[in-house]
Design an enzyme around this catalytic site. Structure first.
Site, PDB file in Angstrom:
ATOM      1  N   HIS A 190     -10.173  -5.395  -3.068  1.00 23.65           N
ATOM      2  CA  HIS A 190      -8.838  -5.590  -2.503  1.00 23.65           C
ATOM      3  C   HIS A 190      -8.954  -6.000  -1.053  1.00 23.65           C
ATOM      4  O   HIS A 190      -9.815  -5.519  -0.320  1.00 23.65           O
ATOM      5  CB  HIS A 190      -7.971  -4.337  -2.642  1.00 23.65           C
ATOM      6  N   ILE A 191      -8.062  -6.876  -0.645  1.00 19.05           N
ATOM      7  CA  ILE A 191      -7.954  -7.299   0.750  1.00 19.05           C
ATOM      8  C   ILE A 191      -6.712  -6.632   1.312  1.00 19.05           C
ATOM      9  O   ILE A 191      -5.610  -6.817   0.789  1.00 19.05           O
ATOM     10  CB  ILE A 191      -7.825  -8.833   0.863  1.00 19.05           C
ATOM     11  N   HIS A 192      -6.886  -5.836   2.368  1.00 19.23           N
ATOM     12  CA  HIS A 192      -5.742  -5.259   3.059  1.00 19.23           C
ATOM     13  C   HIS A 192      -5.144  -6.330   3.963  1.00 19.23           C
ATOM     14  O   HIS A 192      -5.867  -7.023   4.678  1.00 19.23           O
ATOM     15  CB  HIS A 192      -6.161  -4.099   3.964  1.00 19.23           C
ATOM     16  N   ASN A 236     -12.798  -3.287   2.794  1.00 18.12           N
ATOM     17  CA  ASN A 236     -13.680  -2.121   2.926  1.00 18.12           C
ATOM     18  C   ASN A 236     -14.673  -2.140   1.768  1.00 18.12           C
ATOM     19  O   ASN A 236     -14.275  -2.287   0.617  1.00 18.12           O
ATOM     20  CB  ASN A 236     -12.863  -0.830   2.902  1.00 18.12           C
ATOM     21  N   VAL A 280     -11.098   2.751  -3.523  1.00 15.45           N
ATOM     22  CA  VAL A 280     -10.770   2.284  -4.877  1.00 15.45           C
ATOM     23  C   VAL A 280     -11.770   1.186  -5.258  1.00 15.45           C
ATOM     24  O   VAL A 280     -11.839   0.150  -4.575  1.00 15.45           O
ATOM     25  CB  VAL A 280      -9.316   1.755  -4.957  1.00 15.45           C
ATOM     26  N   ASP A 282       0.852  -1.192   0.000  1.00 16.97           N
ATOM     27  CA  ASP A 282       0.000   0.000   0.000  1.00 16.97           C
ATOM     28  C   ASP A 282       0.890   1.244   0.000  1.00 16.97           C
ATOM     29  O   ASP A 282       1.893   1.321   0.717  1.00 16.97           O
ATOM     30  CB  ASP A 282      -0.907  -0.014   1.231  1.00 16.97           C
TER      31      ASP A 282
HETATM   32  P1  AMP Z   1      -9.711   1.296   0.382  1.00 21.45           P
HETATM   33  O1  AMP Z   1      -9.871   2.550   1.198  1.00 21.45           O
HETATM   34  O2  AMP Z   1     -10.063   0.044   1.124  1.00 21.45           O
HETATM   35  O3  AMP Z   1     -10.419   1.404  -0.958  1.00 21.45           O
HETATM   36  O4  AMP Z   1      -8.174   1.153   0.118  1.00 21.45           O
HETATM   37  C1  AMP Z   1      -7.514   1.718  -0.968  1.00 21.45           C
HETATM   38  C2  AMP Z   1      -6.053   1.670  -0.636  1.00 21.45           C
HETATM   39  O5  AMP Z   1      -5.315   1.876  -1.818  1.00 21.45           O
HETATM   40  C3  AMP Z   1      -5.593   2.725   0.361  1.00 21.45           C
HETATM   41  O6  AMP Z   1      -5.051   2.105   1.515  1.00 21.45           O
HETATM   42  C4  AMP Z   1      -4.539   3.517  -0.425  1.00 21.45           C
HETATM   43  O7  AMP Z   1      -3.458   3.938   0.370  1.00 21.45           O
HETATM   44  C5  AMP Z   1      -4.124   2.511  -1.472  1.00 21.45           C
HETATM   45  N1  AMP Z   1      -3.557   3.090  -2.684  1.00 21.45           N
HETATM   46  C6  AMP Z   1      -4.027   4.137  -3.397  1.00 21.45           C
HETATM   47  N2  AMP Z   1      -3.255   4.361  -4.467  1.00 21.45           N
HETATM   48  C7  AMP Z   1      -2.270   3.420  -4.445  1.00 21.45           C
HETATM   49  C8  AMP Z   1      -1.155   3.126  -5.283  1.00 21.45           C
HETATM   50  N3  AMP Z   1      -0.877   3.837  -6.393  1.00 21.45           N
HETATM   51  N4  AMP Z   1      -0.347   2.108  -4.928  1.00 21.45           N
HETATM   52  C9  AMP Z   1      -0.599   1.386  -3.832  1.00 21.45           C
HETATM   53  N5  AMP Z   1      -1.641   1.599  -3.008  1.00 21.45           N
HETATM   54  C10 AMP Z   1      -2.470   2.609  -3.305  1.00 21.45           C
END
Ligand code: AMP
Length: 114
Positions: free
Chosen positions: A100-102, A87, A96, A28
């Site tokens: 995606h799985i954090h 999320n 986004v 991330d």
């Molecule tokens: P969410 O809030 O669950 O949609 O998580 C989106 C995640 O994407 C956030 O933790 C951001 O920091 C991460 N993110 C956004 N742009 C990028 C990028 N270019 N490379 C890696 N992670 C990203």
């Protein structure tokens, strides 16, 4: 095309730690823990709430990839450990629209989350 599709296509750089035919794992850009990875399907499913029964094995694959990557990083033990988060939607904190799985690790994580 979403941001994460651009990362899959190598149009935007990312620190990739794992790739296979179905998934990509990268760090991330704004880490919330010393280890903060995003595990994504290459298939552009917008969010978990829009996954269908046809995605069952893909969703299972993503969880197994999480475990394998945790193994590789040396955090797959009960004394260390990690947390997986998805999320979904505005109140869930989704930013986004590509599933995606954090994976968060390497610090104690509070419960309940904020
Ligand atoms: P969410 O809030 O669950 O949609 O998580 C989106 C995640 O994407 C956030 O933790 C951001 O920091 C991460 N993110 C956004 N742009 C990028 C990028 N270019 N490379 C890696 N992670 C990203």
């Amino acid at each position: 095309m979403t941001l994460f599709e651009k990362i899959i296509a190598r149009e935007i750089p990312a620190d990739i730690v794992h790739e296979d035919e179905l998934s990509l794992v990268f760090r991330d850009i704004n880490p919330q823990a010393p280890i903060h990875l995003l595990i994504i399907p290459k298939k552009p499913i917008p969010r978990i709430g829009e996954a269908g029964s046809e995605d069952q094995s893909l969703l299972g694959h993503l969880l197994l990839v999480a475990g394998k990557v945790a193994d590789q990083l040396g955090i797959n033990s009960t004394d260390k450990g990690f947390r997986l988060i998805i999320n979904n939607g505005a109140n869930g904190g989704e930013a986004v629209p590509h599933l995606h799985i954090h994976l968060l690790a390497d610090r104690p994580l509070n419960w309940p989350p904020g």
